[in-house]
Structure formats: structure tokens, C-alpha cells
Design an enzyme around this catalytic site. Structure first.
Site, PDB file in Angstrom:
ATOM      1  N   ASN A  26      26.827 -15.323 -23.178  1.00  0.00           N
ATOM      2  CA  ASN A  26      27.770 -16.289 -22.572  1.00  0.00           C
ATOM      3  C   ASN A  26      28.760 -15.501 -21.714  1.00  0.00           C
ATOM      4  O   ASN A  26      28.747 -14.270 -21.714  1.00  0.00           O
ATOM      5  CB  ASN A  26      28.473 -17.124 -23.649  1.00  0.00           C
ATOM      6  N   ASP A  36      21.536 -13.935 -28.706  1.00  0.00           N
ATOM      7  CA  ASP A  36      22.731 -13.090 -28.539  1.00  0.00           C
ATOM      8  C   ASP A  36      23.180 -12.546 -29.905  1.00  0.00           C
ATOM      9  O   ASP A  36      23.390 -11.333 -30.078  1.00  0.00           O
ATOM     10  CB  ASP A  36      23.824 -13.961 -27.894  1.00  0.00           C
ATOM     11  N   SER A 119      18.639 -19.745 -21.515  1.00  0.00           N
ATOM     12  CA  SER A 119      19.240 -21.095 -21.386  1.00  0.00           C
ATOM     13  C   SER A 119      18.525 -22.226 -22.135  1.00  0.00           C
ATOM     14  O   SER A 119      18.991 -23.362 -22.084  1.00  0.00           O
ATOM     15  CB  SER A 119      19.367 -21.527 -19.913  1.00  0.00           C
ATOM     16  N   GLY A 121      17.998 -22.658 -25.381  1.00  0.00           N
ATOM     17  CA  GLY A 121      18.447 -22.923 -26.750  1.00  0.00           C
ATOM     18  C   GLY A 121      19.736 -23.718 -26.706  1.00  0.00           C
ATOM     19  O   GLY A 121      19.750 -24.889 -26.323  1.00  0.00           O
ATOM     20  N   TYR A 123      21.985 -23.808 -24.623  1.00  0.00           N
ATOM     21  CA  TYR A 123      22.342 -24.314 -23.295  1.00  0.00           C
ATOM     22  C   TYR A 123      21.419 -25.441 -22.796  1.00  0.00           C
ATOM     23  O   TYR A 123      21.625 -25.974 -21.697  1.00  0.00           O
ATOM     24  CB  TYR A 123      22.398 -23.164 -22.278  1.00  0.00           C
TER      25      TYR A 123
HETATM   26  N1  AR6 Z   1      14.096 -13.356 -30.068  1.00  0.00           N
HETATM   27  C1  AR6 Z   1      13.628 -14.078 -29.024  1.00  0.00           C
HETATM   28  N2  AR6 Z   1      14.081 -15.300 -28.707  1.00  0.00           N
HETATM   29  C2  AR6 Z   1      15.050 -15.831 -29.494  1.00  0.00           C
HETATM   30  C3  AR6 Z   1      15.609 -15.151 -30.594  1.00  0.00           C
HETATM   31  C4  AR6 Z   1      15.083 -13.858 -30.873  1.00  0.00           C
HETATM   32  N3  AR6 Z   1      15.538 -13.134 -31.899  1.00  0.00           N
HETATM   33  N4  AR6 Z   1      16.551 -15.963 -31.165  1.00  0.00           N
HETATM   34  C5  AR6 Z   1      16.581 -17.106 -30.442  1.00  0.00           C
HETATM   35  N5  AR6 Z   1      15.670 -17.043 -29.440  1.00  0.00           N
HETATM   36  P1  AR6 Z   1      19.831 -19.236 -27.101  1.00  0.00           P
HETATM   37  P2  AR6 Z   1      20.925 -19.948 -24.460  1.00  0.00           P
HETATM   38  C6  AR6 Z   1      15.343 -18.032 -28.405  1.00  0.00           C
HETATM   39  O1  AR6 Z   1      20.499 -20.387 -27.736  1.00  0.00           O
HETATM   40  O2  AR6 Z   1      20.274 -21.276 -24.507  1.00  0.00           O
HETATM   41  C7  AR6 Z   1      24.480 -17.992 -27.647  1.00  0.00           C
HETATM   42  O3  AR6 Z   1      25.348 -18.404 -28.649  1.00  0.00           O
HETATM   43  C8  AR6 Z   1      15.674 -19.478 -28.654  1.00  0.00           C
HETATM   44  O4  AR6 Z   1      14.695 -20.089 -29.483  1.00  0.00           O
HETATM   45  O5  AR6 Z   1      19.843 -17.930 -27.811  1.00  0.00           O
HETATM   46  O6  AR6 Z   1      20.849 -19.137 -23.188  1.00  0.00           O
HETATM   47  C9  AR6 Z   1      25.184 -17.251 -26.511  1.00  0.00           C
HETATM   48  O7  AR6 Z   1      26.283 -16.511 -26.969  1.00  0.00           O
HETATM   49  C10 AR6 Z   1      15.636 -20.036 -27.231  1.00  0.00           C
HETATM   50  O8  AR6 Z   1      14.295 -20.323 -26.850  1.00  0.00           O
HETATM   51  O9  AR6 Z   1      20.451 -18.927 -25.617  1.00  0.00           O
HETATM   52  C11 AR6 Z   1      25.581 -18.374 -25.597  1.00  0.00           C
HETATM   53  O10 AR6 Z   1      26.797 -18.957 -26.006  1.00  0.00           O
HETATM   54  C12 AR6 Z   1      16.116 -18.856 -26.376  1.00  0.00           C
HETATM   55  O11 AR6 Z   1      16.068 -17.711 -27.234  1.00  0.00           O
HETATM   56  C13 AR6 Z   1      24.472 -19.373 -25.742  1.00  0.00           C
HETATM   57  O12 AR6 Z   1      23.912 -19.145 -27.037  1.00  0.00           O
HETATM   58  C14 AR6 Z   1      17.518 -19.019 -25.836  1.00  0.00           C
HETATM   59  O13 AR6 Z   1      18.338 -19.674 -26.790  1.00  0.00           O
HETATM   60  C15 AR6 Z   1      23.383 -19.157 -24.726  1.00  0.00           C
HETATM   61  O14 AR6 Z   1      22.445 -20.188 -24.820  1.00  0.00           O
END
Ligand code: AR6
Length: 173
Positions: A26, A36, A119, A121, A123
Site C-alpha cells: 500500500n 504484503d 490488486s 485481493g 483491493y
Molecule cells: N503468495 C502469493 N500470493 C498471495 C499470498 C502469498 N503468500 N498471500 C496472498 N496472496 P492482496 P492487493 C494473493 O490482498 O489486492 C495488503 O494489506 C491474494 O490471494 O495481498 O494488492 C497491502 O498492505 C491475491 O490474489 O493485495 C495493501 O493494503 C493477491 O495476492 C493491500 O493488501 C493480492 O492480494 C493490497 O491489496
């Protein structure tokens, strides 16, 4: 372009033995949930210390740190757009994330890179649309600058895996 360079796998990005893994962060770059949170947990507290000195990151941009306790030597932190329905430059911003990560990795001489599905998850960017943007940006970049040996999309669930796999198959057939 050698199409074998692009791989789609199901797994955890923190376990990837590549030169760099990409973090879907973020604007604060100070950690969060999802991928993250997993990256910060696996890298250890020194990652947060280095991130603090970066003073955040605008949406669509990318910044690099060391990987500390991760198998990957580097982490590129990028900030994807929050999905607000699709009429707020979300597509453009997501494409910019992938492009800036690839550009930064190329500048560093990095050869192998792993991306999460940015983005899609917390987002809420729709997965199929996000997969198309991600695959298009990577292929376009490779066509222009074939500097990478391996680019892996690490999908955390079946839905992401099937969307990325189908999109790649359609683009390279
Ligand atoms: N390895 C690979 N992919 C993953 C993992 C992992 N260990 N864990 C989750 N994913 P998101 P965003 C996937 O929410 O939508 C955070 O709090 C997940 O299933 O991680 O860009 C940041 O600090 C999804 O498909 O990221 C921001 O505030 C993808 O990663 C916010 O979330 C992205 O989900 C960013 O949101």
C-alpha cells in the site's frame, strides 16, 4: 520472444527462489495483510526498517529493497490501484505497476522475477481483467527488452491460477 520464460504456478511467493519477488503493498510501504503481510513476516523486521526510509510509494510506482530472510535477494514493492468500478484509471494503473516493476528489475540486472496477482485481493480488482493486464504487460516488455530468464506468476488460489493460465494460453497460442 521465448514463451517458456513465463510460468504460472500455484503457491506462496515468499518461498520462491528467484532474484526478486514483487510485493503488492500500500502507499505507506509499512506492511499490511495479504501478500504484503506474508512477505514482511518471512523477510523479518529489517525489511520494515528499510521500507521506513523509502517514505511510501505512489500508486503505480515501484521501489526496491533487500529480501533479508527471504530466499529472494530483492523485493520490489509496488502499489496497485483499489478497484472503484473500472472508470478511475484502474486498468492503466495496474499496467503501470507491472511495467515499473519490470523496468526496475531490468535496471538492476535482475534475471528471475516472481509476481503475485497485484490488486486482486484486498483491493478487489476483478481477477480475469487483472490477469489479462498482467500477461499483456509482461509479454509487451519481453518483446521489447528480452532481458529476463524467468518470470513467474505465483497464484495463491485456484481461481487466480485458472485465470492466469487461460490468459497466457490464449496470448501465446
Ligand atoms: N503468495 C502469493 N500470493 C498471495 C499470498 C502469498 N503468500 N498471500 C496472498 N496472496 P492482496 P492487493 C494473493 O490482498 O489486492 C495488503 O494489506 C491474494 O490471494 O495481498 O494488492 C497491502 O498492505 C491475491 O490474489 O493485495 C495493501 O493494503 C493477491 O495476492 C493491500 O493488501 C493480492 O492480494 C493490497 O491489496
Amino acid at each position: 520472444m521465448d514463451k517458456q520464460i513465463i510460468k504460472i504456478i500455484k503457491g506462496d511467493i515468499t518461498e520462491q527462489k528467484v532474484d526478486v519477488i514483487v510485493n503488492a503493498a500500500n502507499n505507506s510501504l509499512l506492511g499490511g495483510g495479504g501478500v504484503d503481510g506474508a512477505i514482511h513476516k518471512a523477510a523479518g523486521p529489517k525489511l520494515l526498517e528499510e521500507c521506513r526510509a523509502l517514505n511510501g510509494c505512489p500508486t503505480g510506482e515501484a521501489k526496491i529493497t533487500h529480501g533479508y530472510d527471504l530466499p529472494a535477494k530483492w523485493v520490489i514493492h509496488t502499489v496497485g490501484p483499489v478497484w472503484h468500478g473500472g472508470n478511475n484509471d484502474e486498468d492503466k494503473m495496474l499496467a503501470k505497476c507491472y511495467r515499473n516493476c519490470l523496468k526496475l528489475a531490468a535496471e538492476k540486472g535482475i534475471k528471475t522475477i516472481a509476481f503475485p496477482s497485484i490488486s486482486t485481493g484486498a483491493y478487489h480488482f476483478p481477477i480475469q481483467r487483472a490477469a489479462e493486464i498482467a500477461i499483456n504487460e509482461v509479454i509487451d516488455f519481453l518483446e521489447e527488452k528480452p532481458v529476463f530468464e524467468k518470470i513467474v506468476f505465483v497464484c495463491f488460489n485456484d481461481e487466480a491460477y485458472s485465470n492466469f493460465s487461460r490468459t497466457l494460453d490464449e496470448r501465446i497460442k
